[in-house]
Motif scaffolding. Sequence first.
Motif, PDB file in Angstrom:
ATOM      1  N   ASP A 110     -14.262  14.296   4.537  1.00 18.18           N
ATOM      2  CA  ASP A 110     -13.429  15.126   5.390  1.00 18.18           C
ATOM      3  C   ASP A 110     -14.329  16.270   5.856  1.00 18.18           C
ATOM      4  OD1 ASP A 110     -11.554  16.640   6.630  1.00 18.18           O
ATOM      5  OD2 ASP A 110     -10.335  17.026   4.841  1.00 18.18           O
ATOM      6  N   ALA A 152     -11.249  16.553  14.530  1.00 21.88           N
ATOM      7  CA  ALA A 152      -9.799  16.756  14.499  1.00 21.88           C
ATOM      8  C   ALA A 152      -9.067  15.569  15.122  1.00 21.88           C
ATOM      9  CB  ALA A 152      -9.446  18.049  15.236  1.00 21.88           C
ATOM     10  N   ARG A 196       0.852  -1.179   0.000  1.00 23.12           N
ATOM     11  CA  ARG A 196       0.000   0.000   0.000  1.00 23.12           C
ATOM     12  C   ARG A 196       0.889   1.231   0.000  1.00 23.12           C
ATOM     13  NH1 ARG A 196      -5.178   0.682   2.125  1.00 23.12           N
ATOM     14  NH2 ARG A 196      -4.736   2.898   2.197  1.00 23.12           N
ATOM     15  N   ASN A 255      -2.007   7.204   0.244  1.00 26.00           N
ATOM     16  CA  ASN A 255      -2.599   7.467   1.566  1.00 26.00           C
ATOM     17  C   ASN A 255      -1.766   6.898   2.717  1.00 26.00           C
ATOM     18  OD1 ASN A 255      -4.504   8.499  -0.081  1.00 26.00           O
ATOM     19  ND2 ASN A 255      -6.238   7.379   0.753  1.00 26.00           N
ATOM     20  N   LYS A 304      -9.184  12.728  12.669  1.00 29.02           N
ATOM     21  CA  LYS A 304      -8.279  12.897  11.536  1.00 29.02           C
ATOM     22  C   LYS A 304      -6.818  12.740  11.916  1.00 29.02           C
ATOM     23  CE  LYS A 304      -9.017  16.150   8.467  1.00 29.02           C
ATOM     24  NZ  LYS A 304      -9.367  17.501   7.976  1.00 29.02           N
ATOM     25  N   SER A 305      -6.474  13.196  13.122  1.00 30.10           N
ATOM     26  CA  SER A 305      -5.047  13.132  13.470  1.00 30.10           C
ATOM     27  C   SER A 305      -4.703  11.855  14.215  1.00 30.10           C
ATOM     28  CB  SER A 305      -4.659  14.377  14.287  1.00 30.10           C
ATOM     29  OG  SER A 305      -5.360  14.373  15.512  1.00 30.10           O
ATOM     30  N   ALA A 306      -5.678  10.997  14.434  1.00 30.65           N
ATOM     31  CA  ALA A 306      -5.414   9.756  15.188  1.00 30.65           C
ATOM     32  C   ALA A 306      -4.407   8.885  14.447  1.00 30.65           C
ATOM     33  CB  ALA A 306      -6.711   8.999  15.415  1.00 30.65           C
ATOM     34  N   ALA A 358     -16.305  19.630  16.270  1.00 35.82           N
ATOM     35  CA  ALA A 358     -15.100  20.020  15.525  1.00 35.82           C
ATOM     36  C   ALA A 358     -13.859  19.327  16.096  1.00 35.82           C
ATOM     37  CB  ALA A 358     -14.926  21.536  15.579  1.00 35.82           C
ATOM     38  N   GLU A 359     -13.750  19.321  17.420  1.00 35.53           N
ATOM     39  CA  GLU A 359     -12.581  18.699  18.039  1.00 35.53           C
ATOM     40  C   GLU A 359     -12.595  17.185  17.855  1.00 35.53           C
ATOM     41  OE1 GLU A 359      -9.510  19.749  19.670  1.00 35.53           O
ATOM     42  OE2 GLU A 359     -10.209  21.218  18.204  1.00 35.53           O
ATOM     43  N   LYS A 415     -10.799   4.039  11.659  1.00 35.02           N
ATOM     44  CA  LYS A 415      -9.778   4.764  10.902  1.00 35.02           C
ATOM     45  C   LYS A 415      -8.723   3.872  10.240  1.00 35.02           C
ATOM     46  CE  LYS A 415      -6.703   8.510  10.509  1.00 35.02           C
ATOM     47  NZ  LYS A 415      -6.051   9.670  11.082  1.00 35.02           N
ATOM     48  N   PRO A 416      -8.137   2.889  10.958  1.00 33.62           N
ATOM     49  CA  PRO A 416      -7.115   2.077  10.281  1.00 33.62           C
ATOM     50  C   PRO A 416      -7.659   1.317   9.076  1.00 33.62           C
ATOM     51  CG  PRO A 416      -7.225   1.576  12.650  1.00 33.62           C
ATOM     52  CD  PRO A 416      -8.340   2.522  12.366  1.00 33.62           C
ATOM     53  N   HIS A 417      -8.969   1.150   9.023  1.00 34.33           N
ATOM     54  CA  HIS A 417      -9.562   0.388   7.912  1.00 34.33           C
ATOM     55  C   HIS A 417      -9.941   1.278   6.743  1.00 34.33           C
ATOM     56  CE1 HIS A 417      -9.768  -3.156  10.443  1.00 34.33           C
ATOM     57  NE2 HIS A 417     -10.248  -2.387  11.412  1.00 34.33           N
ATOM     58  N   LEU A 418      -9.794   2.578   6.919  1.00 37.63           N
ATOM     59  CA  LEU A 418     -10.207   3.501   5.862  1.00 37.63           C
ATOM     60  C   LEU A 418      -9.128   3.625   4.800  1.00 37.63           C
ATOM     61  CD1 LEU A 418     -11.841   6.384   7.926  1.00 37.63           C
ATOM     62  CD2 LEU A 418     -13.003   4.697   6.464  1.00 37.63           C
ATOM     63  N   PHE A 419      -9.564   3.769   3.577  1.00 39.84           N
ATOM     64  CA  PHE A 419      -8.608   4.116   2.528  1.00 39.84           C
ATOM     65  C   PHE A 419      -8.235   5.588   2.657  1.00 39.84           C
ATOM     66  CE2 PHE A 419      -7.879   5.938  -1.716  1.00 39.84           C
ATOM     67  CZ  PHE A 419      -6.693   5.291  -1.997  1.00 39.84           C
ATOM     68  N   GLY A 420      -9.199   6.397   3.006  1.00 34.32           N
ATOM     69  CA  GLY A 420      -8.892   7.810   3.157  1.00 34.32           C
ATOM     70  C   GLY A 420     -10.030   8.564   3.816  1.00 34.32           C
ATOM     71  N   ILE A 421      -9.681   9.774   4.274  1.00 36.70           N
ATOM     72  CA  ILE A 421     -10.699  10.685   4.795  1.00 36.70           C
ATOM     73  C   ILE A 421     -10.698  11.854   3.825  1.00 36.70           C
ATOM     74  CG2 ILE A 421     -11.382  12.143   6.733  1.00 36.70           C
ATOM     75  CD1 ILE A 421      -9.566  10.351   8.490  1.00 36.70           C
ATOM     76  N   THR A 422     -11.658  11.888   2.931  1.00 40.59           N
ATOM     77  CA  THR A 422     -11.591  12.882   1.877  1.00 40.59           C
ATOM     78  C   THR A 422     -12.972  13.172   1.306  1.00 40.59           C
ATOM     79  OG1 THR A 422     -10.731  13.328  -0.327  1.00 40.59           O
ATOM     80  CG2 THR A 422     -11.010  11.025   0.239  1.00 40.59           C
ATOM     81  N   SER A 469     -13.799  24.515  11.773  1.00 36.23           N
ATOM     82  CA  SER A 469     -14.378  24.761  13.100  1.00 36.23           C
ATOM     83  C   SER A 469     -14.271  26.236  13.494  1.00 36.23           C
ATOM     84  CB  SER A 469     -13.712  23.865  14.140  1.00 36.23           C
ATOM     85  OG  SER A 469     -12.324  24.079  14.158  1.00 36.23           O
ATOM     86  N   GLY A 507      -4.377  11.250   1.638  1.00 34.06           N
ATOM     87  CA  GLY A 507      -5.800  10.946   1.699  1.00 34.06           C
ATOM     88  C   GLY A 507      -6.452  11.325   3.003  1.00 34.06           C
ATOM     89  N   LYS A 537      -5.270  10.866   5.752  1.00 32.18           N
ATOM     90  CA  LYS A 537      -4.811   9.984   6.831  1.00 32.18           C
ATOM     91  C   LYS A 537      -3.442  10.389   7.352  1.00 32.18           C
ATOM     92  CE  LYS A 537      -5.920   5.618   7.012  1.00 32.18           C
ATOM     93  NZ  LYS A 537      -5.841   4.201   6.650  1.00 32.18           N
ATOM     94  N   PHE A 551      -1.814  13.537   8.643  1.00 33.03           N
ATOM     95  CA  PHE A 551      -2.333  14.824   9.092  1.00 33.03           C
ATOM     96  C   PHE A 551      -1.176  15.739   9.468  1.00 33.03           C
ATOM     97  CE2 PHE A 551      -4.958  17.323  12.189  1.00 33.03           C
ATOM     98  CZ  PHE A 551      -5.965  17.684  11.312  1.00 33.03           C
TER      99      PHE A 551
END
Lengths: 313, 341, 383
Positions: free
Chosen positions: C204, C378, A171, A174, C381-383, C374-375, C240-247, A273, A256, A258, A260
């Motif tokens: 996102d 965040a 992979r 992303n 997303k940053s995890a 919002a938090e 999250k670990p299973h996601l291809f992306g956050i978009t 926000s 992607g 992911k 950040f």
Amino acid sequence: MAGLVPAILFTRGKKMRGSRPRMMKLSMTSSLRSKLVTALLLAPAGLFFVFLLLVPLAVVLLFSFGERAPAGGYVPAFTLQNYMDLPARGKAFFNTLTLAPLGTLLTALFAFPMAYFLAVRTSPKWRIALLILVMAPFWTSQLLRYYAWMIILGNKGLPSWLAMVGLTDVRIINTPWAVLIGAVYGYLPLMVPPIYVSLEKLDKRLLEASADLGATPTRTFLQVTLPLALPGVATGSMLVFILLMGDYILPQFLGGGKVFFIGNALVDLFLQSRNWPFGAAVSVALVAIMFVTIYFYMRFVLSKSDTRRAALV
Amino acid sequence: MNHSPSVIEFRKVTKRFGDVVAVADNDLAVKAGEFLSILGPSGCGKTTSLRMMAGFEQPSSGEVFIRGENVTGVPAYRRPVNMVFQHYALFPHLSVADNVSYGLRQRNPKPARAEIDRAVDEALAMVRLEGYGKRRSYELSGGQQQRVALARALINRPAVLLLDEPLAALDRKLRRDMQIELQNLQRDVGITFLLVTHDQEEALSMSDRVCVMREGRIVQTGSPRELYDQPVNRYVADFVGKTNFFSGPTGAEVLSIRPEQIEIAANVNALPEGLMARLPVKVLNRIFLGEHTEYVVASDKLGEFMVMAPRKSEREAGVYDIGDMIAAGWRAEAERILPNT
Amino acid sequence: MTKHPDHISAEKFLAELRRFQKGSVTRRHFLGVTGLGLATAVLSTAMPGLRPRKAYAGLSGTLNVTTWPNYFSQENYDDFTKKTGVPINVNVFGSNEEMLAKLQAGSTGWDVLVPTNYTISTYKGLDLIEPLDLKLFPSYDPAQQDPRFLGPGTIDGVTYAVPKDWGTTGFIVNTKSTTENPVSWKDFFAATQGPLSGKVTVHDYQLTTIGSAAKSLGYSFNTVDPKELAEVEKLLIATKPHLFGITSDYQPAMRNGDAAMAMCWTNDAAQLHRDLPEMSYRLGKDGGEIWVDHYAVIKGAPNRDAAYAFLDFILTPEINAKEIEAHGTPTPDARVIKLLPKDILENPILYPAADQLSVLEYGAAETLTNPARAELMARFKSA
Ligand SMILES: Nc1ncnc2c1ncn2[C@@H]1O[C@H](COP(=O)(O)OP(=O)(O)OP(=O)(O)O)[C@@H](O)[C@H]1O
Ligand SMILES: [Mg+2]
């Protein structure tokens, strides 16, 4: 700040004019004039610096001590809460502070041989053409380029080719790797020219002198070429590092969402926000980190090679 | 194995750059310990010759020998010669001491730190730059940089020290001082010096032997005196010192008479005995040069020529003014018939 | 900060725009390419062919319309300029939050705004939009609008915004690359953590990502309850670990096969399905979002007269029909629906069955400004 310089010089000059003998006056005014000219020449840059850099920075600093308005935005206050909340973006800082230097380093590692090839191994006939070719991606949209990389690094691109040689389940898109590849690709056009310039102006006789004194080509490269190209590497790295530290498009596209970065955190804080005070605190932290890093980096580079004055020889 | 007494030798060396023949079929043998100059006008192939000795260029044909060993094709860093570059080529990122020790530090095995330091001190002392080790090259004057370049080369004790117009960038006074210094240095260290110059005075005054080049070819090699007194052709006579040429009847030969070998007097009768030529001449010009005065005179038969009158004779016979009718003459030995090439 | 692009860049801009409208590029790409994230492009003024031919009396200046990138018919806008002599300056944004951020930062010079339902009360509360004077744009007929979409624009009986287009937030599945058949948000997250691991994207965007996750747990789309949000966070971070992306730019990943399932808006779904019939758009059986975009007039609009003339023009059924045909997003205006071609009306992505819509919710104003959501986003997303 620099905008004030002409005025100060001028008043001082007036005083001198009245109290010194004629000869003195002549020399004073001519040196004064040259200072005045310098100051005037610097004034646009100085004003630019003050109004487009220092003032916004001051505003950001002020905001960072404020509070978020109920519907988003800023209300004046004095609190350190925003700074205390910084650890909530720890991951963003960690990602940026590892991937930006790494990306810069990789870009430099790729750029150096290219610049070397262009400056030393290419006949002057081809140089300009090839240099333009290196810069060419810069003329197309950054976004289009990243879209292309999304396809190249996507499952139907590189990983599928790797699968053909037995490396399955790789992979890239992303992941941080994709961001690093994107950084090298995206910032190469910024890194190559400064290195090229420093290699280009490197006196070829120094290489002969080194060989003449018994240094093998490898040692000549390490002891002469590399140190003398260091100013170019430093300039390029600085440029790439600063831009990479603030980048949010690259991690957004090739990471992607992911991977950040601080830049992404800032975009979210200011545009989604609308927590301006916290966003301001994150910005202040970013600027501070950048400043400290660059300061130590420059010190290191300058101690490594006496580049400033060496360039004058 | 060839056991030549020469420390460096060209055998039928030719160097072409495309259509340009920079060095044409030259033989040259530099003797151990001598100070040899290569003299010639700009573009005659001096630098190219030197660069082939240093190993920066390889001959198009022919062979180069160093200490009897064929080094044709051997790269510069494996040749036991060192060069002093025209613009010194000091490393701007290194201190003076690091510049000077550069050669020693490339050796395998690398000499001990203390040994290097001692050698550097010695080399700097040799060029009278004690205590300058910590400086940067751009903090030195031109003459000082020149001496650092010398120290940097000499510290390696090369078989031959190659100097490519090392003094060209210095002003006249400094150049004179450095010429003397170079000569002394060469005598002290006993290393063979090969100096390239287009300044005939420099070549004549410093060298044991001079090699005159023209358009890639060596025209004559010999001691300064030999070149001056027995030039092989018009070109060498013209290039080495000043002389007057008078065309021969066929055009294939010229008559050369050095201006200092011409005597002048107030009239033909006042000229000394034993001269083979005595001519009435008119003074056209006079230049005072200190120990000499240079006259340009004209005779009906031979046209204009130059005469060098020593100060001493002036004190005896007085000074002539422009427009004066006087007499000039010379001995048979002064006449030299040379091929007009 | 008004940039006047030259003739060529205006043409390039339009070319990009057309491509975008055809669906080959997505919203975010468009924003980046054209550099319009926060910048402004003067369209009409840059095009010599569109110099005002005074037909409407009394109007002058430029009209600033702030909208979404794939959301208008250039032809209509050009016609407006021809009729009135007022060039339209289009500002394009990527999210309601960005629009609000810009307006909060002050002095935008905008006249007409295209806000989404859940933001209108906030704009009103911040006094950023004006109560509409319906008499000034008689082409708008409230009686002809699907009443379901009239709520958000009307506050305390006063109309602050009138509906433009509406749509839904569901998910799209590439039925060629998976045999999974998720039909609810619960299925969506289960499949993501299971068989479709590594092949799913979520928006996102806090509203839809947190809202849809909340639906999968049986909570309101708009929850701000701390306990419920904590559960949502747990679910999202586990996913999250299973996601291809956050978009929000998921079309490329869906098109080139990197993703097999994506959280998706109506218009993207329609574009994907049109090109690739295997793309199947679903609305969560357990609920989800329905949205409606509006036209509103900025308080203190510099060109208020032109703003109302524009509303009157664009809401004229024949003209509005051309709008819908250009960007393909459903309209709530019955008069316009009558004018639309069959293929639009019969497309279940654009006009889903009524029972599917009944479980959907509007986004709530609260979510727009809620710091906890919002938090949470965040942290996710940053995890
Ligand atoms: N690298 C090169 N490529 C092509 N031609 C060259 C090159 N180097 C030298 N030449 C030519 O070879 C000839 C001899 O050049 P060289 O540099 O040896 O002259 P020189 O005697 O050192 O002259 P100067 O006194 O001006 O330094 C010249 O015609 C020069 O143009
Ligand atoms: Mg030369």
